[in-house]
Design a protein around this motif. Sequence first.
Motif, PDB file in Angstrom:
ATOM      1  N   GLY A 290      23.232  23.029  63.323  1.00  0.00           N
ATOM      2  CA  GLY A 290      22.724  22.198  62.126  1.00  0.00           C
ATOM      3  C   GLY A 290      24.410  20.657  61.064  1.00  0.00           C
ATOM      4  N   PRO A 291      23.695  20.057  60.722  1.00  0.00           N
ATOM      5  CA  PRO A 291      25.177  19.402  59.399  1.00  0.00           C
ATOM      6  C   PRO A 291      26.008  20.281  59.626  1.00  0.00           C
ATOM      7  CG  PRO A 291      23.024  19.796  57.909  1.00  0.00           C
ATOM      8  CD  PRO A 291      22.596  20.102  59.713  1.00  0.00           C
ATOM      9  N   ASN A 292      26.456  20.888  59.131  1.00  0.00           N
ATOM     10  CA  ASN A 292      27.207  21.859  58.702  1.00  0.00           C
ATOM     11  C   ASN A 292      28.571  21.722  60.312  1.00  0.00           C
ATOM     12  OD1 ASN A 292      25.039  23.998  59.552  1.00  0.00           O
ATOM     13  ND2 ASN A 292      26.704  24.619  61.112  1.00  0.00           N
ATOM     14  N   GLN A 293      28.411  21.397  61.288  1.00  0.00           N
ATOM     15  CA  GLN A 293      28.770  21.218  62.868  1.00  0.00           C
ATOM     16  C   GLN A 293      29.692  19.807  62.064  1.00  0.00           C
ATOM     17  OE1 GLN A 293      27.522  21.742  67.168  1.00  0.00           O
ATOM     18  NE2 GLN A 293      26.909  24.092  65.526  1.00  0.00           N
ATOM     19  N   THR A 308      32.852  27.516  53.775  1.00  0.00           N
ATOM     20  CA  THR A 308      32.394  27.823  54.917  1.00  0.00           C
ATOM     21  C   THR A 308      32.792  28.175  56.130  1.00  0.00           C
ATOM     22  OG1 THR A 308      31.110  25.712  55.038  1.00  0.00           O
ATOM     23  CG2 THR A 308      29.793  27.212  53.095  1.00  0.00           C
ATOM     24  N   MET A 309      32.186  28.844  57.379  1.00  0.00           N
ATOM     25  CA  MET A 309      32.553  28.884  58.485  1.00  0.00           C
ATOM     26  C   MET A 309      31.719  28.302  59.649  1.00  0.00           C
ATOM     27  SD  MET A 309      34.199  32.257  58.390  1.00  0.00           S
ATOM     28  CE  MET A 309      33.329  32.794  57.122  1.00  0.00           C
ATOM     29  N   SER A 310      31.944  27.660  60.424  1.00  0.00           N
ATOM     30  CA  SER A 310      31.010  27.492  61.258  1.00  0.00           C
ATOM     31  C   SER A 310      31.627  26.742  63.003  1.00  0.00           C
ATOM     32  CB  SER A 310      30.592  25.643  60.795  1.00  0.00           C
ATOM     33  OG  SER A 310      29.102  25.336  61.700  1.00  0.00           O
ATOM     34  N   ILE A 311      30.981  26.959  63.785  1.00  0.00           N
ATOM     35  CA  ILE A 311      30.800  25.750  65.056  1.00  0.00           C
ATOM     36  C   ILE A 311      31.801  24.630  64.662  1.00  0.00           C
ATOM     37  CG2 ILE A 311      30.247  25.696  67.490  1.00  0.00           C
ATOM     38  CD1 ILE A 311      28.555  28.138  67.204  1.00  0.00           C
ATOM     39  N   PHE A 312      32.650  23.868  65.583  1.00  0.00           N
ATOM     40  CA  PHE A 312      33.328  22.818  64.595  1.00  0.00           C
ATOM     41  C   PHE A 312      34.132  22.314  65.648  1.00  0.00           C
ATOM     42  CE2 PHE A 312      35.699  20.008  62.167  1.00  0.00           C
ATOM     43  CZ  PHE A 312      34.408  19.211  61.372  1.00  0.00           C
ATOM     44  N   TYR A 313      33.642  21.253  65.926  1.00  0.00           N
ATOM     45  CA  TYR A 313      34.362  20.317  67.411  1.00  0.00           C
ATOM     46  C   TYR A 313      34.190  19.099  66.591  1.00  0.00           C
ATOM     47  CZ  TYR A 313      34.233  23.875  70.480  1.00  0.00           C
ATOM     48  OH  TYR A 313      34.519  24.734  71.574  1.00  0.00           O
ATOM     49  N   ASP A 314      33.687  18.699  64.971  1.00  0.00           N
ATOM     50  CA  ASP A 314      33.828  17.093  65.087  1.00  0.00           C
ATOM     51  C   ASP A 314      35.435  16.826  64.011  1.00  0.00           C
ATOM     52  OD1 ASP A 314      32.862  14.576  64.757  1.00  0.00           O
ATOM     53  OD2 ASP A 314      31.884  15.199  62.952  1.00  0.00           O
ATOM     54  N   ASN A 333      33.272   9.161  66.464  1.00  0.00           N
ATOM     55  CA  ASN A 333      34.065   8.701  64.908  1.00  0.00           C
ATOM     56  C   ASN A 333      34.165   7.601  65.123  1.00  0.00           C
ATOM     57  OD1 ASN A 333      35.957  11.974  64.662  1.00  0.00           O
ATOM     58  ND2 ASN A 333      34.122  11.405  65.217  1.00  0.00           N
ATOM     59  N   ALA A 334      34.630   6.976  65.941  1.00  0.00           N
ATOM     60  CA  ALA A 334      34.943   5.360  65.554  1.00  0.00           C
ATOM     61  C   ALA A 334      34.073   4.192  65.351  1.00  0.00           C
ATOM     62  CB  ALA A 334      36.200   4.682  66.989  1.00  0.00           C
ATOM     63  N   MET A 335      32.737   4.663  66.192  1.00  0.00           N
ATOM     64  CA  MET A 335      31.345   4.224  66.576  1.00  0.00           C
ATOM     65  C   MET A 335      30.414   4.686  65.409  1.00  0.00           C
ATOM     66  SD  MET A 335      31.076   4.962  70.271  1.00  0.00           S
ATOM     67  CE  MET A 335      29.654   4.279  70.074  1.00  0.00           C
ATOM     68  N   GLY A 336      31.302   5.216  64.196  1.00  0.00           N
ATOM     69  CA  GLY A 336      30.546   5.935  62.913  1.00  0.00           C
ATOM     70  C   GLY A 336      29.517   7.139  63.132  1.00  0.00           C
ATOM     71  N   LEU A 337      29.755   8.016  64.616  1.00  0.00           N
ATOM     72  CA  LEU A 337      29.157   9.041  64.982  1.00  0.00           C
ATOM     73  C   LEU A 337      29.205  10.359  64.901  1.00  0.00           C
ATOM     74  CD1 LEU A 337      27.715   7.289  68.248  1.00  0.00           C
ATOM     75  CD2 LEU A 337      26.662   7.566  66.239  1.00  0.00           C
ATOM     76  N   ALA A 338      29.296  10.950  64.105  1.00  0.00           N
ATOM     77  CA  ALA A 338      29.611  12.375  64.119  1.00  0.00           C
ATOM     78  C   ALA A 338      29.084  13.833  65.673  1.00  0.00           C
ATOM     79  CB  ALA A 338      28.695  13.168  63.612  1.00  0.00           C
ATOM     80  N   VAL A 339      30.086  14.337  65.668  1.00  0.00           N
ATOM     81  CA  VAL A 339      30.316  14.883  66.839  1.00  0.00           C
ATOM     82  C   VAL A 339      29.965  16.323  66.817  1.00  0.00           C
ATOM     83  CG1 VAL A 339      32.058  15.374  69.357  1.00  0.00           C
ATOM     84  CG2 VAL A 339      31.718  13.513  68.280  1.00  0.00           C
TER      85      VAL A 339
END
Length: 455
Positions: A290-293, A308-314, A333-339
């Motif tokens: 979900g958006p928590n990533q 809170t905790m989440s799988i995270f690479y962004d 990220n430079a394109m305004g996109l979350a990863v």
Amino acid sequence: MLERRATVVGLIILLVVALLGCAEQPAPAPKPEEKKEPIVICALFDPRIPVLKADAEAIKTAVDEINAAGGILGREVVFIHEDTQRKVDIAVSAYRSAVVEKNCKFVFLEGVSEEALAIIDEGAKLYPNYPHIVISSQAAVGTTLKVMQDYDKYKFYFRNLPPDPDLNYRVPKTHFEIAKAIGAKKVALLLEEAAWTECARKGCEVDTPYGKVEMKAMKDWVPEEFGLEVVYVANVAVGQKDFLPMLEEAARRGAEYIFVLSSWYTDTITMTKQWAESGAKNIPVGYFGGPNQWGVFYNLTGGKALGTMSIFYDTPNVPPVTAKTKEVVKKLNAMGLAVDMSVHYYYSEVYRIKEAIERVGSLDIDKIIKTIEEMDDFEHTALPSQYVYFGYKNPNFHSYTGGYVLIAQFQCDGKPVWITPSELLKEAGFSEEVQKVSDISLYKSPEELRRTCSS
């Protein structure tokens, strides 16, 4: 006398002709070099959904990088995006057009299982006349079960995600290892009520040519394998907005860790805001998908995600699983996109295709499929090689394999701190550099973070 003179003249003429014949002739004009047919990669994604838009942009970013470096075997790679509107009939129509009309040899499909199940059957009809490969990050095991049961018919299909039994079992284990490590003894399970979570909610059995999968419901295997008491289980309906009754009941029953088996269909933003104001606010919460990533999740919750905790690479500071991991995050990220995780999954698979084509030396799709199955050393930007090997002769054939993952906790000012125990990352095959970044001793309770971060 005249005859002798004629003979001499004739000899002179022959000599001149011979000498002229020996003279260097002008080189023939070089033939214009034949232009090689481009390699067409198609992406079937609904761009109105932020995570799906990021997935498509990740594929395009990889294609642009490859073209900037000279293409594949000297061929340009053409990227084509088709909008599915997340509707099965439109997705199938776009897929057929991509393969038949646009000569697409490699099709990336959004992770919607209903679309994938329809497309794999359509693809089986197309493949004999239009050889191609389909890759989709969807969970339902039914797609690759078809590959295992009738390989020659469905061999073109790969899943860049573990199938739902693995996704419901091996991947969540990291959360329960963390729960044990921080001293929790009682857990609550909030499970998204969707087709992909059925194995977690009810248990499941899947019989494949490569073995049988038998999985108990999560409420049963968590106590057996981790010694944790499951004090509360609730199903979270897709689209649900009121989570307070669940959170309050988890607290009332004495839960010391709340695990949420979520995806993009669970509103983890709203859940987090309600958690921070509920009687469960001091109980650690671990999210799945979900958006928590996203790195912006902390801000989207108004800072309520603290703890809170989440799988995270962004984040550009993501542990470097490979040399490209940080690079792809920075670019998107430079394109305004979350990863999120799926972005890494699709980006990496474009490079797998490139590597497979180069190993084969041509666009022979049958040989490329075999080569992909044999690539046990592929470098993925988010996962170790053993997780992304497509050739295992087990129920994960043509799929990723689940296992321990990088989980981060949002700490002061939304800074992600990785807390997966390093010994688990070592066991999974992550590099020493990644292992050094993640440490369970860095975990802090939500209560402590609220007290120290606001001071």
